[in-house]
Motif scaffolding. Structure first.
Motif, PDB file in Angstrom:
ATOM      1  N   UNK A   1       0.828  -1.194   0.000  1.00  0.00           N
ATOM      2  CA  UNK A   1       0.000   0.000   0.000  1.00  0.00           C
ATOM      3  C   UNK A   1       0.868   1.252   0.000  1.00  0.00           C
ATOM      4  N   UNK A   2       0.314   2.304  -0.528  1.00  0.00           N
ATOM      5  CA  UNK A   2       0.967   3.610  -0.559  1.00  0.00           C
ATOM      6  C   UNK A   2       0.037   4.622   0.088  1.00  0.00           C
ATOM      7  N   UNK A   3       0.585   5.450   0.953  1.00  0.00           N
ATOM      8  CA  UNK A   3      -0.192   6.508   1.579  1.00  0.00           C
ATOM      9  C   UNK A   3       0.280   7.847   1.013  1.00  0.00           C
ATOM     10  N   UNK A   4      -0.679   8.711   0.719  1.00  0.00           N
ATOM     11  CA  UNK A   4      -0.394  10.025   0.163  1.00  0.00           C
ATOM     12  C   UNK A   4      -1.020  11.087   1.052  1.00  0.00           C
ATOM     13  N   UNK A   5      -0.223  12.068   1.436  1.00  0.00           N
ATOM     14  CA  UNK A   5      -0.709  13.141   2.313  1.00  0.00           C
ATOM     15  C   UNK A   5      -0.403  14.481   1.669  1.00  0.00           C
ATOM     16  N   UNK A   6      -1.470  15.220   1.353  1.00  0.00           N
ATOM     17  CA  UNK A   6      -1.318  16.541   0.733  1.00  0.00           C
ATOM     18  C   UNK A   6      -1.239  17.633   1.790  1.00  0.00           C
ATOM     19  N   UNK A   7      -0.618  18.746   1.406  1.00  0.00           N
ATOM     20  CA  UNK A   7      -0.594  19.934   2.241  1.00  0.00           C
ATOM     21  C   UNK A   7      -0.388  21.147   1.343  1.00  0.00           C
ATOM     22  N   UNK A   8      -0.666  22.330   1.900  1.00  0.00           N
ATOM     23  CA  UNK A   8      -0.389  23.562   1.181  1.00  0.00           C
ATOM     24  C   UNK A   8      -1.582  24.281   0.606  1.00  0.00           C
ATOM     25  N   UNK A   9      -2.771  23.722   0.750  1.00  0.00           N
ATOM     26  CA  UNK A   9      -3.944  24.417   0.244  1.00  0.00           C
ATOM     27  C   UNK A   9      -4.266  25.639   1.080  1.00  0.00           C
ATOM     28  N   UNK A  10      -5.231  26.418   0.606  1.00  0.00           N
ATOM     29  CA  UNK A  10      -5.640  27.598   1.346  1.00  0.00           C
ATOM     30  C   UNK A  10      -6.422  28.557   0.489  1.00  0.00           C
ATOM     31  N   UNK A  11      -6.552  29.779   1.006  1.00  0.00           N
ATOM     32  CA  UNK A  11      -7.293  30.842   0.333  1.00  0.00           C
ATOM     33  C   UNK A  11      -6.305  31.857  -0.223  1.00  0.00           C
ATOM     34  N   UNK A  12      -6.497  32.212  -1.488  1.00  0.00           N
ATOM     35  CA  UNK A  12      -5.603  33.167  -2.135  1.00  0.00           C
ATOM     36  C   UNK A  12      -6.420  34.032  -3.084  1.00  0.00           C
ATOM     37  N   UNK A  13      -5.964  35.237  -3.304  1.00  0.00           N
ATOM     38  CA  UNK A  13      -6.638  36.127  -4.246  1.00  0.00           C
ATOM     39  C   UNK A  13      -6.262  35.772  -5.679  1.00  0.00           C
ATOM     40  N   UNK A  14      -7.131  36.107  -6.594  1.00  0.00           N
ATOM     41  CA  UNK A  14      -6.848  35.885  -8.013  1.00  0.00           C
ATOM     42  C   UNK A  14      -5.524  36.553  -8.383  1.00  0.00           C
ATOM     43  N   UNK A  15      -4.729  35.824  -9.163  1.00  0.00           N
ATOM     44  CA  UNK A  15      -3.416  36.305  -9.545  1.00  0.00           C
ATOM     45  C   UNK A  15      -2.309  35.853  -8.612  1.00  0.00           C
ATOM     46  N   UNK A  17      -0.374  32.974  -5.839  1.00  0.00           N
ATOM     47  CA  UNK A  17       0.291  31.686  -6.004  1.00  0.00           C
ATOM     48  C   UNK A  17       0.126  30.827  -4.758  1.00  0.00           C
ATOM     49  N   UNK A  18       0.171  29.528  -4.974  1.00  0.00           N
ATOM     50  CA  UNK A  18       0.201  28.542  -3.895  1.00  0.00           C
ATOM     51  C   UNK A  18       1.080  27.384  -4.341  1.00  0.00           C
ATOM     52  N   UNK A  19       1.664  26.703  -3.375  1.00  0.00           N
ATOM     53  CA  UNK A  19       2.398  25.477  -3.684  1.00  0.00           C
ATOM     54  C   UNK A  19       1.825  24.333  -2.855  1.00  0.00           C
ATOM     55  N   UNK A  20       1.392  23.304  -3.545  1.00  0.00           N
ATOM     56  CA  UNK A  20       0.896  22.099  -2.889  1.00  0.00           C
ATOM     57  C   UNK A  20       2.022  21.075  -2.802  1.00  0.00           C
ATOM     58  N   UNK A  21       1.988  20.304  -1.717  1.00  0.00           N
ATOM     59  CA  UNK A  21       2.944  19.210  -1.534  1.00  0.00           C
ATOM     60  C   UNK A  21       2.186  17.925  -1.305  1.00  0.00           C
ATOM     61  N   UNK A  22       2.807  16.834  -1.716  1.00  0.00           N
ATOM     62  CA  UNK A  22       2.227  15.511  -1.491  1.00  0.00           C
ATOM     63  C   UNK A  22       3.352  14.566  -1.110  1.00  0.00           C
ATOM     64  N   UNK A  23       3.298  14.074   0.108  1.00  0.00           N
ATOM     65  CA  UNK A  23       4.318  13.151   0.596  1.00  0.00           C
ATOM     66  C   UNK A  23       3.797  11.720   0.505  1.00  0.00           C
ATOM     67  N   UNK A 117      -6.834  18.475  -0.597  1.00  0.00           N
ATOM     68  CA  UNK A 117      -6.626  19.746   0.093  1.00  0.00           C
ATOM     69  C   UNK A 117      -7.370  20.830  -0.667  1.00  0.00           C
ATOM     70  N   UNK A 118      -8.043  21.699   0.082  1.00  0.00           N
ATOM     71  CA  UNK A 118      -8.891  22.720  -0.533  1.00  0.00           C
ATOM     72  C   UNK A 118      -8.060  23.913  -0.997  1.00  0.00           C
ATOM     73  N   UNK A 119      -8.321  24.324  -2.227  1.00  0.00           N
ATOM     74  CA  UNK A 119      -7.745  25.558  -2.770  1.00  0.00           C
ATOM     75  C   UNK A 119      -8.903  26.464  -3.155  1.00  0.00           C
ATOM     76  N   UNK A 120      -8.921  27.662  -2.599  1.00  0.00           N
ATOM     77  CA  UNK A 120      -9.973  28.639  -2.902  1.00  0.00           C
ATOM     78  C   UNK A 120      -9.333  29.910  -3.418  1.00  0.00           C
TER      79      UNK A 120
END
Length: 123
Positions: A1-15, A17-23, A117-120
């Protein structure tokens, strides 16, 4: 089995940037490619980007080409999604995925999912 954990989502204004990670953990030696998908409210889950673990070949959805960049750190078993010039239509839950097949990023087949992970993006 493989487990995947995301992080880095959030709220940002148009234009912005965000960086998502997945371990990835567990039987990571079985993974050939990793990728990102997203699902907006009321819509189907869609492919965003993928990268091969060896060689680093990539594939992107047309809607994110030139704005998003996928990369990986093999030593950390981690894949990243750098998202620039974000638009309100990028708002979604972003899911990390892993592929055990040898088809490569352009023929990505999901064997494992992360929890998302939620990105808004606000206008």
């Amino acid at each position: 089995q493989v487990q995947l954990v995301e992080s880095g989502g959030g709220l940002v204004q148009a234009g912005g940037s965000l960086r998502l990670s997945c371990a990835a953990s567990g039987r990571t030696f079985s993974i050939y490619s990793m990728g990102w998908f997203r699902q907006a409210p009321g819509k189907e889950r869609e492919f965003v980007a993928a990268i091969s673990w060896i060689g680093g070949s990539t594939d992107y959805a047309d809607s994110v080409k030139g704005r998003f960049t996928i990369s990986r750190d093999n030593a950390k078993n981690t894949v990243y999604l750098q998202m620039n010039s974000l638009k309100p239509e990028d708002t979604a839950v972003y899911y990390c995925a892993a592929d055990r097949s040898v088809g490569g990023p352009s023929r990505f087949r999901v064997d494992y999912w992360g929890q998302g992970t939620q990105v808004t993006v606000s206008s």
